[in-house]
Write a protein that holds these residues in place. Sequence first.
Motif, PDB file in Angstrom:
ATOM      1  N   LEU A  52      -0.871  -0.905   8.948  1.00  0.00           N
ATOM      2  CA  LEU A  52      -0.442   0.102   8.008  1.00  0.00           C
ATOM      3  C   LEU A  52       0.145   1.237   8.617  1.00  0.00           C
ATOM      4  N   LEU A  53      -0.400   1.526   9.969  1.00  0.00           N
ATOM      5  CA  LEU A  53       0.442   2.687  10.600  1.00  0.00           C
ATOM      6  C   LEU A  53       1.806   2.295  10.971  1.00  0.00           C
ATOM      7  N   ALA A  54       2.368   0.969  11.082  1.00  0.00           N
ATOM      8  CA  ALA A  54       3.657   0.786  11.253  1.00  0.00           C
ATOM      9  C   ALA A  54       4.344   0.749   9.713  1.00  0.00           C
TER      10      ALA A  54
ATOM     11  N   ARG B 211      -1.593  10.863   8.844  1.00  0.00           N
ATOM     12  CA  ARG B 211      -1.347   9.962   7.749  1.00  0.00           C
ATOM     13  C   ARG B 211      -2.429  10.043   6.680  1.00  0.00           C
ATOM     14  N   LEU B 212      -3.552  10.715   7.079  1.00  0.00           N
ATOM     15  CA  LEU B 212      -4.739  10.761   6.086  1.00  0.00           C
ATOM     16  C   LEU B 212      -4.884  12.297   5.679  1.00  0.00           C
TER      17      LEU B 212
ATOM     18  N   ILE C  41       0.833  -1.205   0.150  1.00  0.00           N
ATOM     19  CA  ILE C  41      -0.168   0.214   0.056  1.00  0.00           C
ATOM     20  C   ILE C  41       0.654   1.330   0.174  1.00  0.00           C
ATOM     21  N   GLY C  42       0.548   1.892  -1.174  1.00  0.00           N
ATOM     22  CA  GLY C  42       1.877   3.130  -1.353  1.00  0.00           C
ATOM     23  C   GLY C  42       1.020   4.450  -0.628  1.00  0.00           C
ATOM     24  N   SER C  43       2.134   5.557  -0.449  1.00  0.00           N
ATOM     25  CA  SER C  43       1.378   6.501  -0.083  1.00  0.00           C
ATOM     26  C   SER C  43       0.494   7.450  -1.119  1.00  0.00           C
TER      27      SER C  43
ATOM     28  N   GLY D  34      -8.523   6.422  13.674  1.00  0.00           N
ATOM     29  CA  GLY D  34      -8.159   7.702  14.547  1.00  0.00           C
ATOM     30  C   GLY D  34      -6.660   7.245  14.791  1.00  0.00           C
ATOM     31  N   GLN D  35      -5.917   6.296  14.651  1.00  0.00           N
ATOM     32  CA  GLN D  35      -4.499   5.932  14.497  1.00  0.00           C
ATOM     33  C   GLN D  35      -3.717   6.745  13.813  1.00  0.00           C
ATOM     34  N   LEU D  36      -4.497   6.611  12.309  1.00  0.00           N
ATOM     35  CA  LEU D  36      -3.721   6.984  11.269  1.00  0.00           C
ATOM     36  C   LEU D  36      -4.283   8.783  11.213  1.00  0.00           C
ATOM     37  N   LEU D  37      -5.118   9.223  11.773  1.00  0.00           N
ATOM     38  CA  LEU D  37      -5.501  10.563  11.798  1.00  0.00           C
ATOM     39  C   LEU D  37      -4.413  11.227  12.764  1.00  0.00           C
TER      40      LEU D  37
END
Length: 275
Positions: free
Chosen positions: A39-41, A69-70, A15-17, A62-65
């Motif tokens: 994905l977070l890691a 990252r979003l 999964i790319g940026s 919420g972790q990605l927020l």
Amino acid sequence: MDKVVGSAAEAVADIGSGSTLAVGGFGLCGIPSVLIEALLAQGADELEAVSNNAGVDEWGLGQLLFAGRLRRMVASYVGENKEFARQYLSGELEVELTPQGTLAERMRAGGAGIAAFFTPTGVGTQVAEGGLPWRYDTEGNVVVASPAKEVRSFETADGPRDYVLEQAIVADYGLVRAQRGDRHGNLVFRHAAQNFNPQAAMCGRVTIAEVEELVEPGEIAPEDVHTPGVYVHRVVALTPEQAADKRIEKKTVQQVDSGGRAASASERVETQGAS
């Protein structure tokens, strides 16, 4: 075809940026929390997430927020996530708020190969007429707003009625969580956890499913399958500990006194956190 991969990290490695993710779940029910943590890691950023909501502060999406990252969310409500609201109002995050049923159908349509559809939901509002704030600047000014959509009148049993054209959603990846899944990717969701998971699985070009119980092909009766394996490309079997780690978005408890008397509605206590 055996679609099982060795770990969540392996499943999300490509999964790319800048990718678009369709993520199953409603609140904290049925969210692919293990894949999100992987994905977070993994480190991908500038992601666009299509999901009913963005989890809660520091759990689920919420972790990605929190990690920044979003870059964009397509959702039906902000929910209990204060960081989601803060980033949106401060201009750090673009948000396309969409009626809940419309969002579900946009995802389903994308998986079914339907480019767009007409719905009466939103006619006569900014959903159809445009102008919904998608992005603010740091001063609170709207810098990106929703465009106007095509509205067409159709003859119905009750006479002519206006409908608004909504475009389907196709995501680069779909992330879902199922109660049971087999090695061919056939999935079964438990009760309310079915929510947005089938739609997210359908509209992902590459769909990754984390399953609480992995079974062999043939152990799931065809009539019990909620999402056929044709939509699923990778399967991650959760450990018992991962499968049991489920959070509660909001818990309401009723107090009982020493005599066994239940508290009144005004005496009930709402708490946030895990059970």
